[in-house]
Design a protein around this motif. Structure first.
Motif, mmCIF file in Angstrom:
data_model
loop_
_atom_site.group_PDB
_atom_site.id
_atom_site.type_symbol
_atom_site.label_atom_id
_atom_site.label_comp_id
_atom_site.label_asym_id
_atom_site.label_seq_id
_atom_site.Cartn_x
_atom_site.Cartn_y
_atom_site.Cartn_z
ATOM 1 N N VAL A 1 44.508 95.743 23.359
ATOM 2 C CA VAL A 1 45.856 96.219 23.669
ATOM 3 C C VAL A 1 46.070 96.113 25.180
ATOM 4 C CG1 VAL A 1 47.395 98.217 23.664
ATOM 5 C CG2 VAL A 1 45.950 97.739 21.671
ATOM 6 N N VAL A 2 47.170 95.471 25.582
ATOM 7 C CA VAL A 2 47.437 95.235 27.001
ATOM 8 C C VAL A 2 48.750 95.910 27.396
ATOM 9 C CG1 VAL A 2 47.688 93.520 28.815
ATOM 10 C CG2 VAL A 2 46.240 93.018 26.816
ATOM 11 N N HIS B 1 46.224 76.479 33.615
ATOM 12 C CA HIS B 1 45.709 77.840 33.443
ATOM 13 C C HIS B 1 46.825 78.734 32.924
ATOM 14 C CE1 HIS B 1 43.587 81.592 34.105
ATOM 15 N NE2 HIS B 1 44.617 82.022 34.815
ATOM 16 N N HIS B 2 46.557 79.436 31.828
ATOM 17 C CA HIS B 2 47.545 80.324 31.217
ATOM 18 C C HIS B 2 47.521 81.674 31.930
ATOM 19 C CE1 HIS B 2 49.252 82.127 27.201
ATOM 20 N NE2 HIS B 2 50.080 82.264 28.218
ATOM 21 N N HIS B 3 48.655 82.008 32.531
ATOM 22 C CA HIS B 3 48.803 83.266 33.262
ATOM 23 C C HIS B 3 49.963 84.038 32.652
ATOM 24 C CE1 HIS B 3 48.521 86.111 36.533
ATOM 25 N NE2 HIS B 3 49.769 85.884 36.904
ATOM 26 N N VAL B 4 49.678 85.240 32.158
ATOM 27 C CA VAL B 4 50.683 86.075 31.509
ATOM 28 C C VAL B 4 51.113 87.174 32.471
ATOM 29 C CG1 VAL B 4 51.210 87.547 29.532
ATOM 30 C CG2 VAL B 4 49.607 85.630 29.270
ATOM 31 N N ILE B 5 52.416 87.270 32.726
ATOM 32 C CA ILE B 5 52.966 88.432 33.418
ATOM 33 C C ILE B 5 53.434 89.387 32.328
ATOM 34 C CG2 ILE B 5 54.680 89.300 35.035
ATOM 35 C CD1 ILE B 5 54.680 86.629 36.409
ATOM 36 N N SER C 1 44.546 84.702 32.286
ATOM 37 C CA SER C 1 44.681 85.848 33.182
ATOM 38 C C SER C 1 45.957 86.610 32.866
ATOM 39 C CB SER C 1 44.658 85.409 34.650
ATOM 40 O OG SER C 1 45.702 84.497 34.919
ATOM 41 N N PHE C 2 45.901 87.919 33.139
ATOM 42 C CA PHE C 2 47.038 88.814 32.930
ATOM 43 C C PHE C 2 47.344 89.542 34.230
ATOM 44 C CE2 PHE C 2 45.559 88.243 28.644
ATOM 45 C CZ PHE C 2 46.667 88.413 27.821
ATOM 46 N N ALA C 3 48.631 89.740 34.504
ATOM 47 C CA ALA C 3 49.099 90.594 35.589
ATOM 48 C C ALA C 3 50.315 91.357 35.075
ATOM 49 C CB ALA C 3 49.437 89.769 36.826
ATOM 50 N N ALA C 4 50.911 92.179 35.920
ATOM 51 C CA ALA C 4 52.117 92.918 35.544
ATOM 52 C C ALA C 4 53.057 92.917 36.754
ATOM 53 C CB ALA C 4 51.760 94.324 35.065
ATOM 54 N N HIS C 5 53.490 94.098 37.225
ATOM 55 C CA HIS C 5 54.119 94.256 38.549
ATOM 56 C C HIS C 5 55.594 93.881 38.613
ATOM 57 C CE1 HIS C 5 54.055 94.752 42.873
ATOM 58 N NE2 HIS C 5 54.361 93.494 43.105
ATOM 59 N N THR C 6 56.052 92.832 37.927
ATOM 60 C CA THR C 6 57.432 92.358 38.097
ATOM 61 C C THR C 6 58.402 92.985 37.119
ATOM 62 O OG1 THR C 6 57.137 90.466 36.609
ATOM 63 C CG2 THR C 6 56.594 90.134 38.927
ATOM 64 N N LEU D 1 41.928 90.216 34.638
ATOM 65 C CA LEU D 1 42.938 91.264 34.588
ATOM 66 C C LEU D 1 43.232 91.738 36.001
ATOM 67 C CD1 LEU D 1 41.178 93.177 31.686
ATOM 68 C CD2 LEU D 1 43.143 91.657 31.439
ATOM 69 N N MET D 2 44.499 91.688 36.404
ATOM 70 C CA MET D 2 44.892 92.052 37.767
ATOM 71 C C MET D 2 46.279 92.673 37.737
ATOM 72 S SD MET D 2 45.553 88.125 39.020
ATOM 73 C CE MET D 2 44.195 87.574 37.981
#
Length: 543
Positions: free
Chosen positions: A158-159, A364-368, A339-344, A308-309
């Motif tokens: 769960v993210v 590279h798959h990067h999920v916001i 990779s996963f990030a959030a913030h926006t 995870l960042m």
């Protein structure tokens, strides 16, 4: 019980349970002010063991575990045949075990993993939000207990993006909108653990503990990433900005294995000071990059690595010059990464290529990740008093479920208090005249669609499927929502954010020749990873 540590003068185990409130991590990349103390290099050793009697201490009958990684925030060593390791520490230090597959670390009462020991001789400086008390001399032995658990080849995680409550009222929104929903969905029965990608709270660090207690009700072990709102803004020195986070959660970067995957939690918040002004940028720093390189060197090439960042690798907050490229060089030769990030406070899928500085053979798959608080709990409240909090790209607040099967993965999205198949907004006129129907536009905001998704539309069961074109502009559903709410005078709720272009918007015109009557518009989308989405809209064509 988190660890066992033995001091020379008192040859008995260190009790984590008696010191948990005082333990915090000093990340190895952070340098204390020179006036603090003169660091003296010391050597520390300990045992990683299977805690067979559950005491949390290495005792007769416990089984030492060989080949397990242990780190001081820079170096990573593996335990020997007797389960022992030795590392150098200098001044403030953190030691943590890299959880291997098939084992779990201890959990505290809020289901937070306890896998670290912090050496903080002088404790934290006095600040608005408490850090930790002095730990005193370095123990003679720092031991890490582990417990066997089954970890299959197929796991789910769960993210969460930014929960970010600013007060007790918003904490209550999280309980009713998020926690209760996941309990009803029985998420703990399908997932292995959860993670929050930073901005756990909104500046008021007193909310860490009550939020942890609420999320613990979901029933999963929970990992946490540091965000820019999780910091001590009154720290005497920028290098001391993570004191309270470290007291509550421990390391700001670390790694662990679970099932078929290797997970790396990163701290990419860098505080800078210039002319008495403090500000943050994205970056890792030398020590953290060294740790990442050393830890990944022990991970097989065919294993999926999940990074995870908080701050994304694209858009948003700028990265310190050279930092992002240096990070890419550490991971781009690996064939399986995400990779996963959030913030926006948006939900986006990016596939990084050479245009982004990525030099890997495959993008590279990067999920916001969309956020728990959505648009910071903005918008009119619903019938339960909870703001709808739709985000600026039109995505409702929700969470992702990362499904991993060996080195393959799938990222699914769920909207709180909505069915799992609620995956899009469709915008079209409620009614349109027959002579102008073929010019009317249908817009689909498909929350979790990737940019290359195949999206098609038809009108009526006998209609032909036609491709929809991806567009980058604000979601018309969100635009109408903002306009409608702005017409309310003296609004007793927080205003919605300024609309921004959505990365998951597709448009098409209605076909020519629609006869007068009621028609069903159907939109279907496919991500190419097995996920398919469906939405419908009913319109009326008038004579």
């Amino acid at each position: 019980m988190q660890i066992a540590a033995r001091r020379p003068a008192r040859p008995r185990p260190f009790s984590f349970s008696s010191a948990v409130a005082a333990i915090a991590l000093v990340v190895a990349s952070v340098a204390w002010p020179a006036s603090a103390w003169t660091a003296v290099a010391e050597s520390v050793s300990g045992v990683v063991f299977e805690d067979r009697n559950g005491s949390g201490r290495f005792e007769e009958g416990d089984r030492p575990l060989s080949g397990v990684g242990v780190s001081n925030g820079r170096q990573v060593v593996r335990t020997d045949a007797q389960g022992r390791y030795t590392l150098e520490v200098e001044g403030d230090a953190v030691l943590f075990v890299i959880k291997p597959r098939g084992y779990r670390t201890p959990l505290n009462e809020d289901r937070l993993p306890q896998f670290f020991y912090v050496h903080r001789p002088e404790g934290s400086p006095e600040m608005q939000f408490a850090g930790m008390e002095p730990t005193g001399p370095l123990p003679a032995s720092v031991d890490f207990p582990l417990y066997p658990q089954e970890e299959p080849d197929d796991i789910r995680v769960v993210v969460f993006g930014d929960p970010q409550p600013r007060d007790e009222q918003e904490l209550d929104y999280i309980v009713r909108d998020v926690v209760e929903d996941l309990i009803r969905r029985r998420v703990a029965e399908e997932a292995a653990f959860g993670v929050s990608l930073g901005d756990i709270v909104f500046d008021d660090l007193r909310l860490f503990e009550p939020l942890n207690a609420a999320i613990a009700r979901i029933g999963l072990p929970w990992y946490n990433v540091l965000g820019n709102h999780d910091c001590n803004f009154d720290a005497p020195h920028v290098d001391q900005s993570f004191e309270t986070f470290q007291r509550v959660y421990g390391p700001t970067y670390y790694a662990f294995d679970y099932g078929p995957a290797h997970f790396v939690v990163l701290n990419n918040i860098v505080w800078l000071e210039e002319d008495d002004r403090r500000y943050y940028r994205a970056g890792l720093g030398e020590a953290q990059r060294e740790f990442l390189g050393n830890s990944l060197a022990l991970v097989p090439e065919d294993r999926l690595v999940v990074l995870l960042m908080h701050i994304p690798l694209v858009v948003s907050t700028p990265w310190v010059e050279g930092e992002r490229d240096a990070f890419f060089r550490l991971i781009e030769d690996r064939p399986h990464t995400i990779s996963f990030a959030a913030h926006t406070h948006t939900h986006e899928h990016h596939f990084l290529t050479a245009e982004d500085g990525w030099q890997g053979a495959e993008p590279h798959h990067h999920v916001i990740q969309a956020t728990i608080c959505g648009s910071w709990w903005a918008g009119a409240p619903d019938e339960y008093g909870i703001p709808h909090a739709v985000m600026s790209d039109g995505t409702p607040n929700g969470y992702s479920v990362l499904t991993i099967r060996e080195s393959d993965y799938q990222v699914g999205y769920r909207v709180f208090r909505r069915p799992d198949d609620f995956q899009m907004h469709l915008h079209a006129p409620a009614s349109v005249a027959a002579e102008g129907a073929d010019g009317a536009e249908v817009v689909a905001n498909i929350f979790n669609a990737v940019p290359e998704a195949e999206v098609r539309m038809r009108v009526g069961e006998e209609g032909s499927w036609a491709a929809m074109e991806r567009v980058e502009r604000p979601d018309p559903v969100f635009l109408e929502l903002v306009e409608r709410e702005n017409r309310v005078a003296d609004r007793p709720w927080r205003n919605l954010p300024r609309p921004r272009n959505s990365m998951h918007l597709w448009a098409a015109s209605l076909p020519a020749g629609l006869p007068p009557g009621t028609h069903t518009i159907e939109v279907r989308a496919a991500n190419g990873d097995g996920q398919e989405f469906r939405g419908v809209r009913v319109i009326t064509v008038t004579p």
